[in-house]
Design a protein around this motif. Structure first.
Motif, PDB file in Angstrom:
ATOM      1  N   THR A 179      -0.184  -0.878  10.900  1.00  0.00           N
ATOM      2  CA  THR A 179      -1.451  -1.527  10.547  1.00  0.00           C
ATOM      3  C   THR A 179      -1.263  -2.217   9.208  1.00  0.00           C
ATOM      4  OG1 THR A 179      -2.599   0.249  11.677  1.00  0.00           O
ATOM      5  CG2 THR A 179      -3.924  -1.093  10.210  1.00  0.00           C
ATOM      6  N   VAL A 180      -1.552  -3.527   9.182  1.00  0.00           N
ATOM      7  CA  VAL A 180      -1.408  -4.283   7.927  1.00  0.00           C
ATOM      8  C   VAL A 180      -2.798  -4.739   7.497  1.00  0.00           C
ATOM      9  CG1 VAL A 180      -0.279  -6.231   6.789  1.00  0.00           C
ATOM     10  CG2 VAL A 180       0.865  -5.078   8.707  1.00  0.00           C
ATOM     11  N   ASP A 181      -3.260  -4.240   6.370  1.00  0.00           N
ATOM     12  CA  ASP A 181      -4.612  -4.534   5.862  1.00  0.00           C
ATOM     13  C   ASP A 181      -5.660  -4.380   6.964  1.00  0.00           C
ATOM     14  OD1 ASP A 181      -3.416  -4.977   3.470  1.00  0.00           O
ATOM     15  OD2 ASP A 181      -3.649  -7.150   3.470  1.00  0.00           O
ATOM     16  N   PHE A 215       3.149  -7.595   0.277  1.00  0.00           N
ATOM     17  CA  PHE A 215       4.351  -7.655   1.115  1.00  0.00           C
ATOM     18  C   PHE A 215       4.245  -8.751   2.162  1.00  0.00           C
ATOM     19  CE2 PHE A 215       3.188  -3.314   0.011  1.00  0.00           C
ATOM     20  CZ  PHE A 215       4.304  -2.923  -0.699  1.00  0.00           C
ATOM     21  N   GLN A 216       5.393  -9.108   2.691  1.00  0.00           N
ATOM     22  CA  GLN A 216       5.468  -9.859   3.933  1.00  0.00           C
ATOM     23  C   GLN A 216       5.952  -8.836   4.969  1.00  0.00           C
ATOM     24  OE1 GLN A 216       5.033 -13.591   4.256  1.00  0.00           O
ATOM     25  NE2 GLN A 216       3.825 -12.819   2.540  1.00  0.00           N
ATOM     26  N   VAL A 217       5.211  -8.701   6.036  1.00  0.00           N
ATOM     27  CA  VAL A 217       5.612  -7.739   7.069  1.00  0.00           C
ATOM     28  C   VAL A 217       6.155  -8.534   8.256  1.00  0.00           C
ATOM     29  CG1 VAL A 217       4.876  -5.829   8.531  1.00  0.00           C
ATOM     30  CG2 VAL A 217       3.832  -6.155   6.271  1.00  0.00           C
ATOM     31  N   VAL A 218       7.439  -8.341   8.527  1.00  0.00           N
ATOM     32  CA  VAL A 218       8.099  -9.108   9.582  1.00  0.00           C
ATOM     33  C   VAL A 218       8.133  -8.246  10.845  1.00  0.00           C
ATOM     34  CG1 VAL A 218      10.153 -10.434  10.203  1.00  0.00           C
ATOM     35  CG2 VAL A 218       9.490 -10.216   7.786  1.00  0.00           C
ATOM     36  N   SER A 252      -1.242  -6.085   1.805  1.00  0.00           N
ATOM     37  CA  SER A 252      -0.966  -5.242   0.648  1.00  0.00           C
ATOM     38  C   SER A 252      -0.983  -3.750   0.993  1.00  0.00           C
ATOM     39  CB  SER A 252      -1.959  -5.542  -0.476  1.00  0.00           C
ATOM     40  OG  SER A 252      -3.255  -5.604   0.019  1.00  0.00           O
ATOM     41  N   HIS A 253      -1.609  -3.400   2.129  1.00  0.00           N
ATOM     42  CA  HIS A 253      -1.581  -1.992   2.548  1.00  0.00           C
ATOM     43  C   HIS A 253      -0.998  -1.901   3.943  1.00  0.00           C
ATOM     44  CE1 HIS A 253      -4.377  -1.426  -0.792  1.00  0.00           C
ATOM     45  NE2 HIS A 253      -3.893  -0.198  -0.809  1.00  0.00           N
ATOM     46  N   VAL A 254       0.096  -1.181   4.041  1.00  0.00           N
ATOM     47  CA  VAL A 254       0.771  -1.055   5.331  1.00  0.00           C
ATOM     48  C   VAL A 254       0.730   0.417   5.735  1.00  0.00           C
ATOM     49  CG1 VAL A 254       2.961  -1.411   6.538  1.00  0.00           C
ATOM     50  CG2 VAL A 254       2.302  -2.956   4.679  1.00  0.00           C
ATOM     51  N   GLU A 255       0.244   0.665   6.954  1.00  0.00           N
ATOM     52  CA  GLU A 255       0.210   2.062   7.430  1.00  0.00           C
ATOM     53  C   GLU A 255       0.980   2.173   8.727  1.00  0.00           C
ATOM     54  OE1 GLU A 255      -3.777   3.876   7.485  1.00  0.00           O
ATOM     55  OE2 GLU A 255      -4.283   2.185   6.194  1.00  0.00           O
ATOM     56  N   GLY A 278       3.142   5.195   5.191  1.00  0.00           N
ATOM     57  CA  GLY A 278       2.496   4.015   4.632  1.00  0.00           C
ATOM     58  C   GLY A 278       3.326   3.388   3.530  1.00  0.00           C
ATOM     59  N   VAL A 279       2.926   2.171   3.151  1.00  0.00           N
ATOM     60  CA  VAL A 279       3.612   1.479   2.054  1.00  0.00           C
ATOM     61  C   VAL A 279       2.554   0.823   1.170  1.00  0.00           C
ATOM     62  CG1 VAL A 279       5.340  -0.261   1.440  1.00  0.00           C
ATOM     63  CG2 VAL A 279       5.533   0.908   3.617  1.00  0.00           C
ATOM     64  N   ILE A 280       2.673   1.032  -0.128  1.00  0.00           N
ATOM     65  CA  ILE A 280       1.772   0.381  -1.085  1.00  0.00           C
ATOM     66  C   ILE A 280       2.617  -0.250  -2.200  1.00  0.00           C
ATOM     67  CG2 ILE A 280      -0.251   1.863  -0.695  1.00  0.00           C
ATOM     68  CD1 ILE A 280       0.648   3.482  -3.171  1.00  0.00           C
TER      69      ILE A 280
END
Ligand SMILES: Nc1ncnc2c1ncn2[C@@H]1O[C@H](COP(=O)(O)OP(=O)(O)OP(=O)(O)O)[C@@H](O)[C@H]1O
Length: 291
Positions: A179-181, A215-218, A252-255, A278-280
């Protein structure tokens, strides 16, 4: 100047390190070298130096070592210098840093800084993992985990090419749920990138800004051998972001959902022991010496 040296990094290019240090000493720089004894040691050494008010701490190693030192400097005024000794040295390429001994010595001597805003991978029940360039789940994690250290030492980046070919056939491609934002996605492989580059000088995420949070999520949406081979072939041609089945989203928030547990993960080219939840972004950036 404290230089934190990882003796097991990259292809053990200690000779390159001594060459840089000789040039610095010739220019009157006082140097103290601390060799890491175990994984995580670089963070402790850097944190201690920052606490003592050091102006700069230099990480000598691959991107994993740089990330460990960056972790120790977070929240301090101490700047990060780098002597890239790894196989791919993606961060040095991202910031267009010189990789010749004289160029590195000049960079460290000039002390001009740019911001570097690390990412933080949250791991259930474990200390968070700080990364400077990227975090990859799925195929990417399997390739890094599978690379044989001896082969990497012998043929460098070729070991990753070989392992990618192997994994394109052997890897099971379980779906990664991310999940991205707040927007849910699923993909065969996911790279959360701070920078534009991947695997060395190759373009992955053209819109990335490593100096800012986020982030850029690829998303590599197509599972299977042929999509993996296609993206592998597109990478050195600079065409990866335009490959069918590859989508890049900003956030900006990756789960990562709980069903991802057990999916292999790498951060800055090193295998992680657990799948992140997750990633912050780090709370604040650090200063990177760019010359
Ligand atoms: N003395 C040590 N013994 C074992 N592991 C160490 C030691 N010092 C550091 N490490 C670990 O080695 C890991 C790998 O470091 P690094 O990424 O710099 O090298 P590398 O993986 O060989 O580089 P590259 O992938 O670019 O070839 C670090 O993340 C760190 O945790």
């Amino acid at each position: 100047m404290l230089v934190i040296f990882n003796p097991v990094a990259g292809r053990r290019r200690a000779a390159s390190l001594w060459h840089v240090l000789d040039l610095l000493v010739e220019n009157g720089v006082k140097i103290e070298v601390a060799e890491t004894q175990y994984a995580g040691h670089a963070t402790e050494l850097a944190r201690e130096a920052a606490r003592d008010g050091a102006f700069m701490v230099v990480a000598a190693g691959g991107d994993g070592t740089i990330a460990e030192v960056a972790n120790g400097l977070l929240g301090s005024e101490t700047a990060l210098g780098i002597i890239p000794l790894g196989t791919a040295n993606v961060l040095a390429k991202e910031y267009r840093l010189s990789t010749s001994a004289r160029g590195i010595a000049n960079t460290l001597a000039y002390k001009r800084c740019r911001r570097l805003w690390p990412g933080v991978a949250q791991l259930q029940g474990q200390t968070p993992h700080v990364f400077v360039q990227m975090l990859g789940l799925g195929f990417d994690g399997a390739v890094v985990k599978g690379v044989r250290p001896l082969l990497k030492r012998a043929i460098g980046k070729g070991a990753y090419v070989w392992q990618s070919l192997w994994e394109s056939v052997a890897y099971g491609f379980p779906l990664v749920r991310v999940t991205v934002d707040g927007m849910a996605h699923q993909a065969a492989s996911v790279v959360v990138s701070k920078g534009r580059l991947y695997g060395g000088p190759y373009l992955l995420a053209p819109e990335a800004h490593p100096e800012a949070p986020g982030f850029q999520v690829v998303l590599f949406e197509k599972p299977g051998t042929w999509p993996a081979l296609l993206t592998g072939a597109a990478l050195p041609l600079g065409l990866l972001p335009r490959c069918p089945g590859v989508r890049v989203v900003s956030g900006s928030h990756v789960e990562f959902a709980v069903p991802n547990e057990g999916i292999l993960t790498q951060a800055d080219g090193d295998a992680l022991s657990a799948t992140p939840c997750g990633v912050i972004s780090a709370e604040a950036p650090i200063s990177l010496i760019v010359g």
